[in-house]
Design a protein around this motif. Structure first.
Motif, PDB file in Angstrom:
ATOM      1  N   UNK A 433      -1.151  -3.595  -8.019  1.00 27.79           N
ATOM      2  CA  UNK A 433       0.033  -4.426  -8.175  1.00 27.79           C
ATOM      3  C   UNK A 433       0.417  -5.123  -6.881  1.00 27.79           C
ATOM      4  N   UNK A 434       0.491  -4.345  -5.799  1.00 29.10           N
ATOM      5  CA  UNK A 434       1.026  -4.890  -4.540  1.00 29.10           C
ATOM      6  C   UNK A 434      -0.055  -5.400  -3.606  1.00 29.10           C
ATOM      7  N   UNK A 435      -1.307  -5.152  -3.934  1.00 29.00           N
ATOM      8  CA  UNK A 435      -2.405  -5.615  -3.076  1.00 29.00           C
ATOM      9  C   UNK A 435      -2.600  -4.712  -1.869  1.00 29.00           C
ATOM     10  N   UNK A 436      -2.867  -5.351  -0.743  1.00 32.69           N
ATOM     11  CA  UNK A 436      -3.156  -4.643   0.506  1.00 32.69           C
ATOM     12  C   UNK A 436      -1.833  -4.135   1.107  1.00 32.69           C
ATOM     13  N   UNK A 437      -1.665  -2.835   1.220  1.00 39.34           N
ATOM     14  CA  UNK A 437      -0.396  -2.308   1.733  1.00 39.34           C
ATOM     15  C   UNK A 437      -0.651  -1.409   2.938  1.00 39.34           C
ATOM     16  N   UNK A 438      -0.020  -1.702   4.078  1.00 41.55           N
ATOM     17  CA  UNK A 438      -0.215  -0.821   5.238  1.00 41.55           C
ATOM     18  C   UNK A 438       0.439   0.541   4.999  1.00 41.55           C
ATOM     19  N   UNK A 439      -0.203   1.595   5.473  1.00 39.94           N
ATOM     20  CA  UNK A 439       0.374   2.934   5.381  1.00 39.94           C
ATOM     21  C   UNK A 439       1.631   2.965   6.249  1.00 39.94           C
ATOM     22  N   UNK A 440       2.776   3.441   5.716  1.00 39.10           N
ATOM     23  CA  UNK A 440       3.987   3.511   6.547  1.00 39.10           C
ATOM     24  C   UNK A 440       3.749   4.396   7.774  1.00 39.10           C
ATOM     25  N   UNK A 441       4.319   3.984   8.905  1.00 36.80           N
ATOM     26  CA  UNK A 441       4.048   4.715  10.145  1.00 36.80           C
ATOM     27  C   UNK A 441       4.417   6.186  10.062  1.00 36.80           C
ATOM     28  N   UNK A 442       5.428   6.500   9.263  1.00 36.29           N
ATOM     29  CA  UNK A 442       5.838   7.907   9.174  1.00 36.29           C
ATOM     30  C   UNK A 442       4.766   8.767   8.498  1.00 36.29           C
ATOM     31  N   UNK A 443       3.848   8.124   7.753  1.00 35.78           N
ATOM     32  CA  UNK A 443       2.798   8.876   7.062  1.00 35.78           C
ATOM     33  C   UNK A 443       1.533   9.040   7.900  1.00 35.78           C
ATOM     34  N   UNK A 444       1.540   8.530   9.110  1.00 36.43           N
ATOM     35  CA  UNK A 444       0.368   8.686   9.974  1.00 36.43           C
ATOM     36  C   UNK A 444       0.337  10.106  10.532  1.00 36.43           C
TER      37      UNK A 444
END
Length: 806
Positions: A433-444
């Motif tokens: 649905x949203x395409x290419x989505x960066x991983x949120x920094x808090x999930x690194x």
RNA sequence: GCGACCGUGGCGGAAUUGGCAGACGCGCCAGACUUAGGAUCUGGUAUCUUUGAUGUGGGAGUUCAAGUCUCUUCGGUCGCACCA
């Protein structure tokens, strides 16, 4: 003296006393010495590692003794292909072999006795490091500096896998000998080309070897020229890049790279099979081969024609492998009369050759004529010089909307994705649905799973790990898939020097204020093989982070030195396959690490390196014994006489000129000559037969202080015997006293017509005229000059007198 | 192919940047000490037809002077974008 024994003793004491501690409160005198961190590939350090780390550590010690607050960190570039290949071969997991190797290498590095700040250590394959590598990726992504596009890779159709260039030997796969083809895959890139101009300009600011700067300059490859738009008959248009717009009237054909997307569209049915065949053949050819100028040119006509915008002439469109899709626009114009390559091509395929530039003085009428000249057969531009004509033509094209001035760089965007397991996962989620989505920094970090099947079978190993791949979209919450690729290890190594300065920071990759004080690196030391890639990538990342406000300096490495390569005894690069790897261990055990380190520094030019030979290592061991004897002799001398007579004056001259030279040599990493000077001082001390014991003692103290950076354990021991203060590392490095460097008399060479005739000794303050008169009146000179007339006398003060006569 | 670098005694390598080629060390030779020497010390060691001449891969050039600068030629090393 049992050197291995005292090494253990002092290392333990130094560690206990924490003598290498970096003082974070004294930033004014900070000195950041950095050796390129090593890749833990083999299990052990070889002589080459020692050659990198030993001498540069001596340099760091020299700086410490000069009073600098030295920071010398060490770490490991731990991700990468070799561990993965090793795993495929042996079944040993890359993480296991890598961590084990790091463990052994750490022990060996510690045994070397270098002043590394181990508490600043960085290991790139640990989640607490690659978390921030992923963070760097995300920042570039947000800034629009990371993007995906199709790009060709080396593909082995039999192993069904992407190959690194080094795995392709003579066009075939190193594992199965299948012919390797080039295949397009969607890949991640960093837009390093956005920084091409700054990367080029800032080279001027750097204290780097000129040859390295030149290599980067060439790598960036700026060329100013223009673009010209050709309209395809009954079709699209495309642009070519040229530096010779003045030859536009001489275009007799245009060439597209075989990979150019327009080729499919324009190829006529009659030409289809020939074009397809040619494109397949091109897939098998490497770019290096394609660019070879001696290789016979080849190409195929597409059947289509394009219109030259300047004169409306219809010219055939060809494809040829000498045109690279990755450079410029992937299309060139063919001007056989004024380009060697086009000339050959036109002759081979019977294309027109029309002269449009004449030499300025009419001297050269041969074709191809590749120099600049005066334009002919070019309509309104006839009579213009090439220089003016280029601009005039491009200006006209611009008015027509058919081109204009354009600066081109050879530099290409940095391909950073790898279809491999052993690397940092790319922190991107693909959502339907949203395409290419960066991983949120808090999930690194996006953690690299351990239980992955990394056997090569055509897909990124991570794509087969369902637990890793399946996730939810951070935006819409629907099921989504992770990006299965990992980052090029050059991404890990393009910012590690920042992390050293703040390696325990759990909240951010580094604290901006901290690194602004600690960086840039004052002296960076490593192999010349990194001249273009690592060093350019690190500069790019630094500039990108600066533009995002994370740091405030423009360049990561102010000053750079390349160490040479220690080759195997057979003169070839050390490699396991050749079996010519020299291990330092047996020498270290037998002679001690100080002797081994100092031998490396004395026996080779640091910048050149050379084939290994252990001939001279015993000599260094003997030298240590001579120094030890001097110290023991000196300790027994007791009189307090400090009178400076002729003998003392002579020794003092050697002492201070040695000190001066050693200081100079150390600054430029000329360790072999520095040690040679110290040996001369040693010889002078042995020769000294005066009786000013207290004076002699002073000189001997200077000797061991001078030696301290080269042989830290040995000199600490001798310093203790002499009753010097501990540790010797905190002594100040000797500084020459200029007043002892002037001698009363100097020896000059006397030449007749530049040939050596005799030597004379004269008072050093003798003036030019007086000296000339004196020399000409010497009986020996009179004799030589018997039948000659003196024409000229050349005097080089302190060096020679040359009498020109006939 | 393109780009960068290098070429000096038997060997590793120096040469204040255009100014005494071969520093320092290895190796080798001779001598001393020694029962002994793979220890230590002293001296020597570019080559040759040695009152001199030649010599920095080869050839030319600039200069009073070239290992160093220019051109040319031969040979070697490194990099060329997925090894790090």
């Amino acid at each position: 003296m049992d050197l291995t024994q005292i090494e253990k003793k002092w290392q333990a004491k130094w560690e206990k006393d924490d003598i290498y501690a970096f003082d974070k409160n004294n930033m004014d005198k900070k000195y950041y010495v950095l050796e390129m961190f090593s890749y833990p590939s083999g299990a052990k350090l070889h002589a080459g590692h020692w050659f990198n780390f030993g001498p540069s550590d001596s340099f760091a010690r020299f700086k410490r003794m000069q009073g600098y607050n030295v920071f010398e960190p060490m770490g490991f570039d731990a991700f990468g292909l070799p561990a993965e290949n090793y795993a495929i071969k042996t079944g040993i997991h890359p993480q296991d072999s890598t961590l084990k190797n790091i463990d052994t290498m750490e022990k060996q590095l510690k045994a070397m006795g270098a002043m590394f700040n181990w508490d600043a250590e960085v290991v790139t394959c640990m989640p607490d490091y690659y978390k921030w590598t992923q963070w760097v990726f995300l920042q570039l992504y947000k800034k629009g500096l990371a993007y995906r596009k199709e790009a060709p890779v080396n593909w082995c159709p039999s192993c069904n896998t992407v190959l690194a260039n080094e795995q392709v030997i003579d066009g075939v796969c190193e594992r199965c000998q299948t012919t390797v083809i080039r295949k397009n895959l969607t890949q991640w890139f960093f837009k390093i080309t956005d920084y091409a101009e700054e990367l080029l300009q800032d080279l001027d600011k750097l204290d780097w070897p000129e040859k390295t700067k030149l290599m980067q300059k060439h790598w960036i490859g700026k060329s100013t020229g223009g673009e010209v738009e050709f309209q395809i008959v009954d079709g699209d248009s495309f642009r070519v890049f040229t530096t010779r717009a003045d030859t536009l009237f001489g275009v007799s054909y245009v060439v597209l790279a075989p990979e150019h997307p327009l080729v499919d569209k324009i190829t006529t049915s009659e030409q289809k099979s020939a074009v397809e065949e040619y494109r397949l053949a091109t897939q098998k050819t490497s770019e290096i081969e394609r660019q070879s100028t001696t290789r016979e040119k080849s190409g195929v006509f597409t059947g289509a024609y394009a219109i030259n915008p300047i004169n409306g002439k219809k010219v055939p469109i060809w494809i040829a492998d000498y045109v690279l899709f990755s450079y410029g626009t992937g299309a060139v114009m063919g001007v056989p009369s004024h380009d060697e390559r086009d000339f050959d091509f036109a002759n081979k395929y019977g294309l027109d050759i029309t002269r449009v530039v004449k030499s300025k003085d009419g001297s050269c009428d041969d074709l191809p004529y590749c120099e600049l000249g005066v334009m002919v057969n070019s309509g309104e531009f006839d009579g213009m010089t090439s220089e003016d004509g280029k601009l005039a033509i491009l200006k006209k094209l611009e008015e027509m909307g058919k081109g204009g001035l354009k600066t081109n760089y050879r530099l290409r965007d940095w391909l950073i994705s790898r279809q491999r397991y052993w690397g940092a996962p790319i922190p991107i989620i693909h959502c339907d649905t949203c395409g290419e989505v960066p991983v949120p920094e808090k999930d690194l970090p996006v953690e690299l799973p351990y239980d992955v099947d990394f056997a090569p079978d055509g897909k990124s190993p991570l794509s087969k790990h369902e637990g890793f791949m399946n996730t939810v979209c951070p935006i819409c919450g629907k099921p989504a898939r992770r990006d299965p690729d990992t980052l090029d290890t050059f991404v890990c190594s393009s910012w590690y020097f920042l992390r050293y300065a703040d390696n325990k920071n759990a909240d951010e990759p580094f604290n901006t204020e901290k690194i602004n004080k600690m960086l840039p690196v004052d002296k960076y030391i490593g192999g010349a093989e990194h001249a273009c890639m690592h060093l350019l990538y690190a500069r790019f990342i630094t500039k990108a982070l600066r533009d995002m406000g994370y740091l405030n300096f423009d360049e990561p490495f102010t000053s750079l030195v390349h160490q040479g390569l220690i080759l195997g005894p057979d003169g070839y690069k050390m490699s396991k396959s050749r079996g010519n790897v020299v291990s330092p261990d047996e020498f270290v055990t037998k002679f001690g690490s100080d002797v081994f380190r100092m031998y490396l520094m004395f026996g080779f030019s640091y910048v050149e390196g050379g084939p290994w030979s252990d001939d001279g290592i015993k000599a260094l061991a003997k030298y240590f014994e001579r120094v030890e004897r001097i110290i023991d002799n000196t300790c027994t001398k007791t009189n307090g006489k400090k009178d400076i007579g002729a003998k003392e004056k002579e020794l003092n001259y050697v002492r201070h000129s040695t000190i001066k030279k050693v200081n100079q040599d150390m600054e430029v990493f000329s360790f072999n000559t520095a040690i040679a000077r110290i040996m001369e001082l040693t010889n002078a001390i042995i020769k000294y037969d005066g009786d000013s014991d207290a004076f002699l003692k002073e000189v001997v103290f200077d000797l061991i202080d001078l030696l301290a950076p080269f042989a830290p354990h040995f000199t600490e021991e001798l310093n203790e015997r002499m009753g010097g203060s501990y540790p010797i590392l905190y002594h100040s490095y000797p500084v020459a006293d200029e007043k002892w460097l002037t001698r009363d008399e100097v020896e000059l060479a006397v030449q007749l017509n530049s040939k050596m005739r005799t030597r004379i000794t004269v008072p050093s303050e003798m003036g030019r005229e007086e000296l000339e008169k004196y020399v000409l009146e010497l009986p020996a000179v009179q004799e030589i000059l018997a039948n000659l007339t003196v024409r000229k006398v050349i005097i080089i003060p302190g060096r020679l007198v040359n009498i020109v006569a006939n």
